[in-house]
Design a protein around this motif. Sequence first.
Motif, PDB file in Angstrom:
ATOM      1  N   SER A   1       0.819  -1.212   0.000  1.00 22.26           N
ATOM      2  CA  SER A   1       0.000   0.000   0.000  1.00 22.26           C
ATOM      3  C   SER A   1       0.854   1.263   0.000  1.00 22.26           C
ATOM      4  O   SER A   1       0.357   2.358  -0.210  1.00 22.26           O
ATOM      5  CB  SER A   1      -0.928   0.007   1.207  1.00 22.26           C
ATOM      6  N   GLY A   2       2.154   1.115   0.276  1.00 22.31           N
ATOM      7  CA  GLY A   2       3.034   2.292   0.246  1.00 22.31           C
ATOM      8  C   GLY A   2       3.109   3.045   1.554  1.00 22.31           C
ATOM      9  O   GLY A   2       3.352   4.246   1.585  1.00 22.31           O
ATOM     10  N   HIS A   3       2.895   2.365   2.669  1.00 20.66           N
ATOM     11  CA  HIS A   3       2.970   3.026   3.973  1.00 20.66           C
ATOM     12  C   HIS A   3       4.394   3.566   4.185  1.00 20.66           C
ATOM     13  O   HIS A   3       5.366   2.823   4.076  1.00 20.66           O
ATOM     14  CB  HIS A   3       2.618   2.047   5.092  1.00 20.66           C
ATOM     15  N   PRO A   4       4.518   4.864   4.507  1.00 18.38           N
ATOM     16  CA  PRO A   4       5.844   5.484   4.559  1.00 18.38           C
ATOM     17  C   PRO A   4       6.774   4.913   5.643  1.00 18.38           C
ATOM     18  O   PRO A   4       7.996   5.045   5.528  1.00 18.38           O
ATOM     19  CB  PRO A   4       5.552   6.965   4.817  1.00 18.38           C
TER      20      PRO A   4
ATOM     21  N   ALA B   1       1.848   6.370  -2.024  1.00 17.79           N
ATOM     22  CA  ALA B   1       0.530   5.782  -1.816  1.00 17.79           C
ATOM     23  C   ALA B   1      -0.524   6.379  -2.746  1.00 17.79           C
ATOM     24  O   ALA B   1      -1.374   5.677  -3.284  1.00 17.79           O
ATOM     25  CB  ALA B   1       0.110   5.959  -0.352  1.00 17.79           C
ATOM     26  N   GLU B   2      -0.435   7.705  -2.915  1.00 14.95           N
ATOM     27  CA  GLU B   2      -1.411   8.399  -3.753  1.00 14.95           C
ATOM     28  C   GLU B   2      -1.332   7.901  -5.201  1.00 14.95           C
ATOM     29  O   GLU B   2      -2.351   7.605  -5.824  1.00 14.95           O
ATOM     30  CB  GLU B   2      -1.104   9.896  -3.658  1.00 14.95           C
TER      31      GLU B   2
ATOM     32  N   SER C   1      -2.696   4.367  -5.583  1.00 15.55           N
ATOM     33  CA  SER C   1      -4.144   4.330  -5.591  1.00 15.55           C
ATOM     34  C   SER C   1      -4.680   4.753  -6.955  1.00 15.55           C
ATOM     35  O   SER C   1      -5.570   4.105  -7.519  1.00 15.55           O
ATOM     36  CB  SER C   1      -4.671   5.255  -4.499  1.00 15.55           C
TER      37      SER C   1
ATOM     38  N   PHE D   1      -5.856  -0.896  -4.432  1.00 12.84           N
ATOM     39  CA  PHE D   1      -6.701  -0.521  -3.304  1.00 12.84           C
ATOM     40  C   PHE D   1      -6.324  -1.320  -2.069  1.00 12.84           C
ATOM     41  O   PHE D   1      -6.141  -2.530  -2.130  1.00 12.84           O
ATOM     42  CB  PHE D   1      -8.175  -0.786  -3.637  1.00 12.84           C
ATOM     43  N   MET D   2      -6.223  -0.611  -0.951  1.00 15.24           N
ATOM     44  CA  MET D   2      -5.899  -1.272   0.301  1.00 15.24           C
ATOM     45  C   MET D   2      -7.120  -1.191   1.206  1.00 15.24           C
ATOM     46  O   MET D   2      -7.579  -0.104   1.539  1.00 15.24           O
ATOM     47  CB  MET D   2      -4.720  -0.505   0.932  1.00 15.24           C
ATOM     48  N   GLY D   3      -7.637  -2.345   1.584  1.00 15.54           N
ATOM     49  CA  GLY D   3      -8.708  -2.378   2.578  1.00 15.54           C
ATOM     50  C   GLY D   3      -8.048  -2.551   3.931  1.00 15.54           C
ATOM     51  O   GLY D   3      -7.456  -3.582   4.218  1.00 15.54           O
ATOM     52  N   PHE D   4      -8.123  -1.512   4.765  1.00 20.35           N
ATOM     53  CA  PHE D   4      -7.344  -1.507   6.003  1.00 20.35           C
ATOM     54  C   PHE D   4      -7.912  -2.418   7.081  1.00 20.35           C
ATOM     55  O   PHE D   4      -9.120  -2.593   7.199  1.00 20.35           O
ATOM     56  CB  PHE D   4      -7.266  -0.084   6.566  1.00 20.35           C
TER      57      PHE D   4
END
Lengths: 483, 248
Positions: free
Chosen positions: B48-51, B72-73, B76, B81-84
């Motif tokens: 998801s690209g979490h920093p 992340a942007e 997307s 798509f990341m379902g958290f």
Amino acid sequence: MSDEQNSVSDLLEDNQYKYGFTTDVESDTFAKGLNEDVVRAISKKKNEPEFMLNFRLKAFEKWKTMTEPAWPNVHYPPIDFQDISYYSEPKKKKVLESLDEVDPEVMRTFEKLGIPLDEQKKLANVAVDAVFDSVSVATTHKKKLMEQGIIFCPISEALQDYPELVEEYLGTVVPVGDNYYAALNSAVFTDGSFVYIPPDTISPMEISTYFRINTEETGQFERTLIICAENSYVSYLEGCTAPQFDTNQLHAAVVELVTLDNAEIKYSTVQNWYAGDKETGKGGIYNFVTKRGKCAGENSKISWTQVETGSAITWKYPSCILQGDNSSGEFYSVALTNGHMQADTGTKMIHIGKNTRSSIISKGISADVSSNSYRGQVKIGKNATNARNYSQCDSMLVGDKSSAHTFPYIETANSSVQVEHEAATSKISEDQLFYFESRGISRENAIEAVISGFCKDVFKQLPMEFAVEAQKLLTLKLEDSVG
Amino acid sequence: MLEIKDLHAGVDGTEIVKGISLSINKGEVHAIMGPNGSGKSTLAKILSGHPAYEATSGEIIFDGQNLLEMDAEERSLAGVFMGFQYPVEVPGVNNAEFLRMAHNARKVKAGEEEVDPLDFDELLSEKMKMLGMEKKYKERNLNDGFSGGEKKKNEILQMAILEPKLSLLDETDSGLDIDALRIVSEGVNKLRSENNALILITHYQRLLDYIKPDFVHVLSQGKIVKSGDKALALELESQGYDWVTTAD
């Protein structure tokens, strides 16, 4: 509107303080220091009527006996009041006959600030009084307003042309000895705006004053007086900026509002004084201001909306004295602190008349190592039967080094009243922004959405253009602070 | 569609994912299972690209693009798509308005006109009807005060609006009661098509009773230790993770 948006973001590029420039104009500035002679000299310079000189001298005597308030939740080294110049005006040849005679540098300064003053470019639906250091340099749309009997002019001019009106109301809402800074202002104030709306008149346009501090070691002590007679209405806007200096400048203003029966004043401020260096905290304006309105008449209303985004230290409590029966007061505030800023701001609602109502919506946003305090008083007198107050004070923290404080004071002397107070604290977090980004929404739009969501009850009180600008301003100020 | 090649990744300098390779094609559903601490969550965060999470080596290619070079942007907008597992609450931001912002971000990227609130409301109503969601999801603020189940449903609503090519559902079943699990799963099934792919990250196999995977991968200590079909999940259910994690 989009032009306006662009100009705000262009000027605020790289998150620098966009108004940090100084203008090179020749000024006539008093030597530093304060004594009775200085007070007399200011009055003389302005050729004031005798009552005004007496008002000043009384205030000065009072001030000498007073001490600076120690109760606000702000910290700063003692101010040397002898190290400030109490008067500075751009040099000019004689009394100005028209705008053409204003120093072109000053005109350009205001244009750079987005406030064009000359006849061709002036804003069509807003009348502007531009105050540069200690004096008003230009007032637009005066004639058009006068057609309806509305007086809008610098207070120094009002003292010449309408002395009886000024004498009748000046100091009736904020007495000369009200507090330390109000007393100082009453002694040495140099200019500011005067507005009088005659009975049965709805002002055909927004009226606004734009304040600019230019000289490094000058204090700005402006005085605003707005009187709204029976069945009248005015919406008044105020904007403020100052150049970037390493020293602190003192801004100690007094604003008095009076509404008579069925009258309403809506007073909006976007305050963006220089806040000092973001990293070191050096420099910036000390914004010690007394703003108070008196609903003298029945069914009258005073509404304060403020968006406070600047100043090194803010000490400010726009208040309402609800004297007339059925009168109402409102206070909507967004106060943003970042860097090393300190704000202690809020309101006082003094209920005297019957069925008086007040509401307080305060939104504090603190970022970096700043400190943001809400201080509010709701006081209900024994004759204020059925008075009602609703207060909501929310804080938002950005990062984990900033602080938010709430100091509500409630006093009621009448058992029929209803007082409600709500408070909440939230955080704008890196997780929230990541959530937006993971849906393809840019960081900037995410901050804007979260902040405007938080502030929406206040922003919707502002005139459209102001709301857009305020929202942009907050977003740009916070961009570096989040995460 | 997605090609993960010998991915090593971690957080705060600790390597958690230690060499994962995985290939996912259009129309496929992959389940990634494993015990706590096996690296499932880190893999999801990296995708998801979490920093805060960093890939130290390896590659992730999505639709021919190097995913690790995108923030992340951008991911997307490219269709990931990341379902958290724990969707955050954002008070003050209306849910419908948030969805419209996300939808319009795609419109802007495609050089199309943004959708106004009225037109968007139509689209939203249609998707909500399809997922059997109540009106309150429009009116409330983004996840603000939502129950665990409501938050997960709201994730699926976002997925329906954004129509991603690749969806990653991280522990979507956690914290859901059986009814909520069924509703959420039905929603996901409705959104499946030949053109999109799905990665389900889950600890338990019960989610797989509702969303049938084509492939099941078992993660242990940062590596895929076993891959198979749906039957593998059932075996895990009856024998526990020890069966695979100690096998090698």
